[in-house]
Design an enzyme around this catalytic site. Structure first.
Site, PDB file in Angstrom:
ATOM      1  N   ALA A  25       0.779  -1.267   0.479  1.00  0.00           N
ATOM      2  CA  ALA A  25       0.006   0.025  -0.063  1.00  0.00           C
ATOM      3  C   ALA A  25       1.344   1.178   0.097  1.00  0.00           C
ATOM      4  O   ALA A  25       1.469   1.764   1.012  1.00  0.00           O
ATOM      5  CB  ALA A  25      -0.985   0.050   0.941  1.00  0.00           C
ATOM      6  N   ASP A  31       7.428   6.006   4.110  1.00  0.00           N
ATOM      7  CA  ASP A  31       7.555   5.003   5.047  1.00  0.00           C
ATOM      8  C   ASP A  31       7.345   3.613   3.894  1.00  0.00           C
ATOM      9  O   ASP A  31       8.130   2.413   3.871  1.00  0.00           O
ATOM     10  CB  ASP A  31       6.419   5.367   5.799  1.00  0.00           C
ATOM     11  CG  ASP A  31       7.086   6.037   7.261  1.00  0.00           C
ATOM     12  OD1 ASP A  31       8.129   6.326   7.126  1.00  0.00           O
ATOM     13  OD2 ASP A  31       6.293   6.842   7.449  1.00  0.00           O
ATOM     14  N   CYS A 119     -10.810   4.744   8.078  1.00  0.00           N
ATOM     15  CA  CYS A 119      -9.876   4.829   6.954  1.00  0.00           C
ATOM     16  C   CYS A 119      -8.876   2.703   7.022  1.00  0.00           C
ATOM     17  O   CYS A 119      -9.306   2.137   5.989  1.00  0.00           O
ATOM     18  CB  CYS A 119      -9.207   5.720   6.648  1.00  0.00           C
ATOM     19  SG  CYS A 119      -8.142   5.252   5.322  1.00  0.00           S
ATOM     20  N   GLY A 143       3.855   0.700   5.640  1.00  0.00           N
ATOM     21  CA  GLY A 143       4.700   1.768   5.824  1.00  0.00           C
ATOM     22  C   GLY A 143       4.444   2.234   7.688  1.00  0.00           C
ATOM     23  O   GLY A 143       5.169   3.090   8.192  1.00  0.00           O
ATOM     24  N   CYS A 216      -5.773  13.396   6.304  1.00  0.00           N
ATOM     25  CA  CYS A 216      -6.180  14.221   4.825  1.00  0.00           C
ATOM     26  C   CYS A 216      -6.981  14.424   3.954  1.00  0.00           C
ATOM     27  O   CYS A 216      -6.137  15.349   2.964  1.00  0.00           O
ATOM     28  CB  CYS A 216      -5.347  12.341   3.938  1.00  0.00           C
ATOM     29  SG  CYS A 216      -6.967  11.950   4.030  1.00  0.00           S
TER      30      CYS A 216
END
Length: 380
Positions: A25, A31, A119, A143, A216
């Site tokens: 992902a 990361d 999320c 990450g 985000c």
């Protein structure tokens, strides 16, 4: 004739890395880019996937806010450089329905939501994980700074080696089934500097990319502004009231306040500091009071995800440590199950600013293991 058994590779599979497919992902940050680059260098069959979750321009209602596009571009560049396929999946509708809409409703209900947990729970570790399975991947890697260790009863979730980067608070709702499939290659690293050093080693263009600080879809930190765009008319004015009943002033909308807030109340001229102790959505009142009114000892929680070895409701009490906010260290507590998914948590030391909508995460007291957690759903 004895079967030829292959030793376990670094992801825990008894076959060569080249025969092990792993979906990474990729957010476009350092990361996840390091995770993908490292696994590719180790010879794994890496497939990078980036989710397009939101349109920054729409979220901020202004032109030129292209951060999401930059992140996708950065992820794609890493994939091209390291020589593995990369896909961008449009998850905007899923993300809006599963995360953003609830975020708005929670805020309007006087709660303090944590959308990053939802999320992970509803998008990344559900829909994206299913996509990884559809791609015939053996596992999915992220990450996140958290560790997956094999215990006596199977995979366990443990805090990151670097306590300052630990993301366990945001991953408590990871289920045992998901944990079986997930891998977290960065969890053992001693610091973020070690991650950036790996990015330099692989020559990644994102090696110096700054960490994202905000939610985000709220990149400027203005939660209330996003809520007003999602729910026009939500910011209705009302009264700021002292806990003793005195009306101290007016506000422009309950959504501008959070439990425990002290600054920016707009009620100057008082000798003693006052804090937001309650948000009464029905009467549109912001209730303020002295700091000691924020202290909470008993916290009701629900939607519990339990990662212990025996059933959650098999004991009357669990003596653990808990976090009621991501920025606070774990504190000693007793969990008293009410059912398989609900409980009361008694904090041995009262905490200030405990708010509905936040998570309560459980930790084993004698090691780094995460035992799950649940959602705080109303004031004690």
């Amino acid at each position: 004739m004895a079967l030829d058994t292959h030793p376990l590779n670094s992801l825990g599979f008894a076959k060569p890395p080249a025969e092990t497919r792993v979906v990474v992902a990729m957010s476009g940050g350092v990361d996840s880019s390091v995770v993908a680059a490292q696994l590719a260098e180790e010879g794994y069959d890496v497939v990078g996937v980036t989710l397009q979750l939101y349109d920054h321009g729409a979220a901020l209602a202004k032109k030129g806010a292209c951060c999401a596009g930059i992140d996708i571009h950065d992820a794609r560049r890493v994939a091209e450089q390291m020589g593995f396929p990369h896909y961008v999946l449009d998850y905007e509708n899923i993300f809006r329905d599963a995360v953003i809409e609830e975020f708005a409703d929670s805020y309007l209900g006087g709660a303090t939501p944590v959308p990053c947990i939802r999320c992970n729970e509803r998008v990344k570790f559900k829909d994206l994980l299913e996509t990884a399975r559809d791609l015939d991947a053996d596992c999915m890697a992220t990450g996140h700074y958290i560790q997956r260790k094999i215990g006596a009863h199977g995979p366990e979730l443990h805090c990151a080696a670097d306590a300052g980067r630990d993301q366990s608070y945001f991953l408590f709702s990871t289920t045992p089934e998901q944990l079986d499939y997930l891998r977290f290659p960065l969890g053992h690293l001693p610091s973020k500097a070690a991650t950036r050093a790996l990015a330099e080693k692989y020559g990644l263009s994102v090696a110096d990319k700054p960490d994202s600080q905000d939610i985000c879809f709220v990149p400027d930190g203005n939660y209330a502004g996003v809520i007003e765009k999602l729910r026009p008319g939500a910011a209705e004015p009302g009264e700021i009231v002292h806990a003793d009943g005195r009306v101290l002033g007016r506000h422009t909308g309950v959504i501008h306040y959070t439990i425990g807030q002290r600054r920016g109340l707009g009620i100057g001229g008082l000798t003693d500091p006052l804090y937001v102790v309650k948000l009464d959505v029905d009467t549109r009142r912001v209730v303020v009071g002295p700091k000691d009114m924020l202290a909470t000892r008993v916290v009701p929680i629900r939607e519990i995800n339990w990662l212990g070895d025996s059933p959650f409701d098999s004991q009357k009490e669990w003596h653990v440590s808990v976090k009621v906010r991501s920025t606070r260290p774990p504190r000693e507590a007793i969990i008293r199950p009410l059912s398989a998914t609900a409980a009361q948590v008694e904090l041995m030391t009262p905490e200030e600013g405990v708010s509905p909508g936040q998570a309560c995460v459980f930790y084993q007291t004698d090691n780094s293991r995460i035992l799950g957690g649940g959602w705080i759903w109303r004031g004690a």
